[in-house]
Design an enzyme around this catalytic site. Structure first.
Site, mmCIF file in Angstrom:
data_model
loop_
_atom_site.group_PDB
_atom_site.id
_atom_site.type_symbol
_atom_site.label_atom_id
_atom_site.label_comp_id
_atom_site.label_asym_id
_atom_site.label_seq_id
_atom_site.Cartn_x
_atom_site.Cartn_y
_atom_site.Cartn_z
ATOM 1 N N SER A 142 0.860 -1.182 0.000
ATOM 2 C CA SER A 142 0.000 0.000 0.000
ATOM 3 C C SER A 142 0.892 1.225 0.000
ATOM 4 O O SER A 142 2.079 1.144 0.338
ATOM 5 C CB SER A 142 -0.877 0.004 1.259
ATOM 6 O OG SER A 142 -1.511 1.261 1.453
ATOM 7 N N TYR A 155 -2.191 -0.826 10.287
ATOM 8 C CA TYR A 155 -2.342 -1.239 8.890
ATOM 9 C C TYR A 155 -1.078 -0.909 8.109
ATOM 10 O O TYR A 155 -0.554 -1.728 7.352
ATOM 11 C CB TYR A 155 -3.552 -0.531 8.269
ATOM 12 C CG TYR A 155 -3.654 -0.685 6.769
ATOM 13 C CD1 TYR A 155 -4.171 -1.839 6.204
ATOM 14 C CD2 TYR A 155 -3.250 0.345 5.918
ATOM 15 C CE1 TYR A 155 -4.265 -1.985 4.828
ATOM 16 C CE2 TYR A 155 -3.344 0.208 4.545
ATOM 17 C CZ TYR A 155 -3.855 -0.955 4.006
ATOM 18 O OH TYR A 155 -3.946 -1.087 2.642
#
Length: 268
Positions: A142, A155
């Site tokens: 990401s 995350y």
């Protein structure tokens, strides 16, 4: 690696980028092993593809369950005879709250799905990949894996671990037949918030969709990276720009994201 006639495992194949990659792989005459925690979502993906079990085989699976993941390669090989690639796409986000307010249960859940699930799948399929004429592993990190997003710190930590794991794996496998790619998507129009058990995102849906890259475009870029044997790609203008900004001035980039997140989370 050319994708025609290859057998590719795609996790998170029941929705979002996973579904789009599955549909596009099938159009490229590849065969797909779809993995998802939601069995009905896999059924829907197969219906949308309009293909039989000879081209798409769905497996309902919690990728954070190591024992069940370790049993997957044998089941896949029993059905298709071999496997040529793995796209570790499945992932979840955390609640939009600071680490201080996040429970250990939530922290472990995010790490188990986003990092350990990817590790389990990679280690389970890698021995077979090393016997193939060519194979490819794609791990979806990401932009949160290279630049911090307050309220998504765990995350981001999981996705940063995916990044370093993938880059290390690339170096270890460089002299083998197995290619490795790490992908850093920016904002993609998917239902990851709902799939993470966080309900529907708040705010203006039209604005959110406008800012996010459509999942079909993101999927096409990732599959192109496989075809080109790319080492690393960013997906979306936001990921590309933030990648450059963070390299030039990490502190400025971090403070910039902090301001943006403060505005965004207040509207979620």
């Amino acid at each position: 690696m050319q994708l025609a006639n290859k057998i590719i495992v795609v996790t998170g194949a029941g929705s979002g980028m996973g579904r789009e990659m599955t549909l596009q792989l099938l159009k490229k005459n590849a065969k797909v092993v779809g993995v998802d925690i939601h069995e009905n979502a896999l059924v829907e993906t197969q219906k949308l593809a309009g293909v039989g079990d000879d081209c798409f085989k769905g497996f309902q699976l919690d990728i954070s369950n190591k024992e069940k993941v370790e049993a997957l390669p044998a089941a896949v090989i029993a059905h298709f005879g071999s496997v040529d690639g793995l796209i570790n796409n499945a992932g979840i986000i955390q609640k939009f709250i600071p680490v201080n307010e996040l429970s250990y249960e939530d922290i472990q859940r995010v790490m188990n799905v986003n990092f350990y699930g990817m590790v389990y799948l990679t280690k389970s399929f890698l021995p077979h990949f090393l016997t193939r004429p060519e194979a490819h592993i794609v791990n979806i990190s990401s932009m949160g894996g290279f630049i911090p997003f307050p309220g998504q710190t765990i995350y981001g930590a999981a996705k940063a671990a995916v990044k370093l794991f993938t880059e290390g794996l690339y170096a270890e496998l460089k002299e083998t037949n197995v290619k490795v790619t790490v992908v850093h998507p920016g904002a993609i129009a998917t239902n990851i918030t709902e799939n993470s058990g966080l309900g529907k995102p708040k705010g203006d849906p039209a604005t959110q969709t406008k800012m996010a890259l459509p999942a079909p475009k993101a999927a096409a870029l990732i599959l192109r990276a496989i075809e080109k044997n790319s080492y690393r790609i960013t997906v979306g203008k936001d990921a590309t720009i933030l990648d450059i900004l963070y390299r030039l001035n990490p502190r400025f980039a971090t403070n910039f994201i902090r301001k943006m997140m403060k505005k965004a989370v207040g509207n979620m």
